[in-house]
Design an enzyme around this catalytic site. Structure first.
Site, PDB file in Angstrom:
ATOM      1  N   CYS A 262      -9.998  -3.838   2.102  1.00 11.06           N
ATOM      2  CA  CYS A 262      -9.454  -4.960   2.889  1.00 11.06           C
ATOM      3  C   CYS A 262     -10.269  -6.243   2.771  1.00 11.06           C
ATOM      4  O   CYS A 262      -9.793  -7.238   2.227  1.00 11.06           O
ATOM      5  CB  CYS A 262      -9.351  -4.551   4.351  1.00 11.06           C
TER       6      CYS A 262
HETATM    7  N1  LIG Z   1      -7.217   1.553   3.427  1.00  6.11           N
HETATM    8  C1  LIG Z   1      -7.288   0.809   4.506  1.00  6.11           C
HETATM    9  O1  LIG Z   1      -8.219   0.964   5.293  1.00  6.11           O
HETATM   10  C2  LIG Z   1      -6.227  -0.239   4.811  1.00  6.11           C
HETATM   11  C3  LIG Z   1      -6.232  -0.831   6.082  1.00  6.11           C
HETATM   12  C4  LIG Z   1      -5.245  -1.765   6.401  1.00  6.11           C
HETATM   13  C5  LIG Z   1      -4.300  -2.125   5.432  1.00  6.11           C
HETATM   14  N2  LIG Z   1      -4.328  -1.552   4.184  1.00  6.11           N
HETATM   15  C6  LIG Z   1      -3.269  -1.953   3.246  1.00  6.11           C
HETATM   16  O2  LIG Z   1      -2.326  -0.903   3.132  1.00  6.11           O
HETATM   17  C7  LIG Z   1      -1.784  -0.860   1.806  1.00  6.11           C
HETATM   18  C8  LIG Z   1      -1.982   0.527   1.210  1.00  6.11           C
HETATM   19  O3  LIG Z   1      -3.385   0.772   1.101  1.00  6.11           O
HETATM   20  P1  LIG Z   1      -3.983   2.224   0.951  1.00  6.11           P
HETATM   21  O4  LIG Z   1      -5.441   2.089   1.241  1.00  6.11           O
HETATM   22  O5  LIG Z   1      -3.191   3.227   1.709  1.00  6.11           O
HETATM   23  O6  LIG Z   1      -3.747   2.474  -0.637  1.00  6.11           O
HETATM   24  P2  LIG Z   1      -3.960   3.843  -1.440  1.00  6.11           P
HETATM   25  O7  LIG Z   1      -4.314   3.443  -2.814  1.00  6.11           O
HETATM   26  O8  LIG Z   1      -4.862   4.760  -0.680  1.00  6.11           O
HETATM   27  O9  LIG Z   1      -2.529   4.550  -1.430  1.00  6.11           O
HETATM   28  C9  LIG Z   1      -1.404   3.983  -1.975  1.00  6.11           C
HETATM   29  C10 LIG Z   1      -0.481   5.084  -2.508  1.00  6.11           C
HETATM   30  O10 LIG Z   1       0.705   4.454  -2.958  1.00  6.11           O
HETATM   31  C11 LIG Z   1       1.154   5.110  -4.122  1.00  6.11           C
HETATM   32  N3  LIG Z   1       2.041   4.201  -4.832  1.00  6.11           N
HETATM   33  C12 LIG Z   1       1.746   3.164  -5.627  1.00  6.11           C
HETATM   34  N4  LIG Z   1       2.863   2.565  -6.075  1.00  6.11           N
HETATM   35  C13 LIG Z   1       3.910   3.238  -5.534  1.00  6.11           C
HETATM   36  C14 LIG Z   1       5.318   3.114  -5.616  1.00  6.11           C
HETATM   37  N5  LIG Z   1       5.890   2.131  -6.329  1.00  6.11           N
HETATM   38  N6  LIG Z   1       6.076   4.004  -4.954  1.00  6.11           N
HETATM   39  C15 LIG Z   1       5.515   5.001  -4.227  1.00  6.11           C
HETATM   40  N7  LIG Z   1       4.179   5.162  -4.107  1.00  6.11           N
HETATM   41  C16 LIG Z   1       3.387   4.296  -4.752  1.00  6.11           C
HETATM   42  C17 LIG Z   1      -0.108   5.492  -4.851  1.00  6.11           C
HETATM   43  O11 LIG Z   1       0.103   6.567  -5.741  1.00  6.11           O
HETATM   44  C18 LIG Z   1      -1.044   5.856  -3.692  1.00  6.11           C
HETATM   45  O12 LIG Z   1      -1.004   7.244  -3.403  1.00  6.11           O
HETATM   46  C19 LIG Z   1      -2.477  -1.980   1.052  1.00  6.11           C
HETATM   47  O13 LIG Z   1      -1.692  -3.144   1.119  1.00  6.11           O
HETATM   48  C20 LIG Z   1      -3.758  -2.193   1.841  1.00  6.11           C
HETATM   49  O14 LIG Z   1      -4.256  -3.503   1.703  1.00  6.11           O
HETATM   50  C21 LIG Z   1      -5.268  -0.602   3.858  1.00  6.11           C
END
Ligand SMILES: NC(=O)c1ccc[n+]([C@@H]2O[C@H](COP(=O)([O-])OP(=O)(O)OC[C@H]3O[C@@H](n4cnc5c(N)ncnc54)[C@H](O)[C@@H]3O)[C@@H](O)[C@H]2O)c1
Length: 420
Positions: A262
């Site tokens: 983030c």
């Molecule tokens: N990790 C955190 O602490 C956090 C906190 C707040 C917001 N976010 C936001 O949330 C969002 C997701 O982050 P995350 O940490 O969960 O990511 P991540 O990488 O842990 O997980 C994302 C998942 O999405 C899948 N994916 C990618 N493209 C796809 C598609 N077209 N269709 C289906 N699945 C698909 C990937 O295989 C992966 O398993 C981002 O925008 C991030 O900025 C993350």
């Protein structure tokens, strides 16, 4: 009422805990992801994120949760939530590839009456200008009438024992009032305080304000840490004093840089869009980036100074890094500042060793390192020990006493450790 169905697109750090919360609130949950190995792993009862154990995944499966790569689950869903990555692309610009791909998949399979919610962190206007047209084009349906559309940012605090999905207020802003209310109805099943916003752009920007606020305030104390050192002022004591003020001050502490998915990334989405649309910089973000990105080099300079005081060169010295994940007590290494610290140390000829209870083998660009077998022996042997992450399991008092010299970048180890 018949059990309702939600598809959560993206089963990562954000999507998986959401799937758990929805399953526990009696929703039928499909976890849609593009990564077959991850889907197999989840259906086999194995977790890949810090905040969920294997037992949690098994509980979800018992409640009816299934991970899948089959997008047809969207067509039988009342709600679809998109939680896919939003990284930076070439030149630091937003990479919305996954959001666009997921939107197309959802649109291709969308039924009338469904509520679609975007949770991925992104720049203001994404839901309206990028996601909505893709959904409409692919489905032939109209947003706001045939399907509802809202934005609801994720606020997960990885590893937190205090705040989870339930007790963290959640923002939601829809394309119209019906969309906002549809999102409130969904999250209201498992979030104590859903907060309806007047607009989607405001909900998108609120998330970026939150992360930019942290980024800027961390940069503030990091810059102060540097000049306080030169002025012979103890920044940690300064912060301890200022923190006693019960109003108008919030405590942030210096460190080796910012990490995670983030803070180092999200503010770029905002500054990029400000520059893109308005032609001028978001100066606070750019300055914060410059300062926070300078911290790994500052840590390496401090390590060199400390060794010099002990009549040793950095070149050829054994440097033991403790805690290489981006945050204490979690295994996530994304954007961890430990990485540039190690690479810079190697460039200057240091011999890198490391210990982290969460990491067995640390993959660095310049070659992997295996965790020290004995923390105690490694601390005694190293020419200098650097605390990058103060994991709870570390007895820093004992480790500081055993080390030849210890640099503590987190301000948690007692003397004789030397603070950043
Ligand atoms: N990790 C955190 O602490 C956090 C906190 C707040 C917001 N976010 C936001 O949330 C969002 C997701 O982050 P995350 O940490 O969960 O990511 P991540 O990488 O842990 O997980 C994302 C998942 O999405 C899948 N994916 C990618 N493209 C796809 C598609 N077209 N269709 C289906 N699945 C698909 C990937 O295989 C992966 O398993 C981002 O925008 C991030 O900025 C993350």
């Amino acid at each position: 009422m018949a059990q309702r169905t939600v598809t959560i697109v993206g089963q990562g750090y954000v999507g998986l805990p959401l799937a758990q919360a929805a399953a526990r609130a009696d929703w039928t949950v499909h976890g849609l992801d593009v990564t077959q190995s991850l889907v197999d792993q989840l259906n086999g009862g194995t977790s890949h994120v810090d905040d969920l154990s294997d037992a949690d995944i098994q509980e979800m499966i018992d409640l009816g949760y299934r991970a899948t790569t089959d997008p047809s689950v969207v067509s039988e869903s009342d709600v679809v939530v998109i939680c896919v990555p939003t990284p930076l692309g070439d030149g630091g610009s937003p990479d919305l590839g996954a959001v666009k791909g997921a939107s197309r998949t959802v649109g291709d399979n969308l039924s009338a009456g469904t509520t679609v919610i975007l949770e991925s962190t992104t720049y203001p206007g994404t839901t309206d200008d990028v996601v909505k047209p893709i959904l409409e084009m692919a489905s032939g349906l109209t947003g706001g009438t045939d399907f509802q559309l809202a934005y609801s940012p994720e606020r997960v605090d990885p590893g937190s024992k205090k705040y989870g999905i339930k007790n963290t207020p959640k923002l939601m802003g829809g394309i119209n009032d019906a969309s906002t209310q549809a999102a409130v109805a969904f999250y209201g099943a498992f979030v104590d305080e859903p907060v309806a916003m007047n607009g989607m752009r405001e909900a998108e920007t609120a998330k970026l304000l939150e992360n930019t606020f942290r980024h800027v305030n961390i940069a503030l104390v990091n810059e102060m840490a540097k000049f306080c050192k030169e002025l012979n002022i103890d920044i940690w004591e300064v912060i301890r004093g200022a923190s006693t003020k019960p109003f108008g001050f919030m405590k942030f502490t210096p460190g080796p840089g910012v990490g995670g998915h983030c803070i180092p990334i999200d503010p770029n989405y905002l500054s990029y869009e400000v520059r893109n649309q308005l032609g001028y910089p978001f100066r606070f973000v750019e300055l914060a980036q410059e300062i926070n990105n300078s911290m790994p080099r500052y840590v390496v300079d401090r390590v060199g100074e400390l060794l010099n005081e002990h009549r040793k060169p950095l070149n050829g010295s054994d440097v033991l890094l403790l805690g290489v994940t981006y945050k204490a007590d979690i295994a996530d290494q994304r954007e961890s500042p430990a990485m540039p610290v190690a690479e810079l140390l190697r460039e200057r000829g240091a011999n890198i060793r490391f210990h982290d209870p969460m990491v067995d083998t640390w993959k660095l660009e310049s070659g992997s390192v295996v965790r020290e077998a004995s923390l105690e022996d490694a601390v005694k042997e190293a020419d200098v020990v650097v605390v990058l992450q103060a994991h709870e399991s570390y007895d820093l008092g004992k480790l500081a006493a055993d080390a030849k010299v210890m640099l503590d970048t987190r301000g948690t180890a007692p003397a004789p450790a030397v603070r950043l």
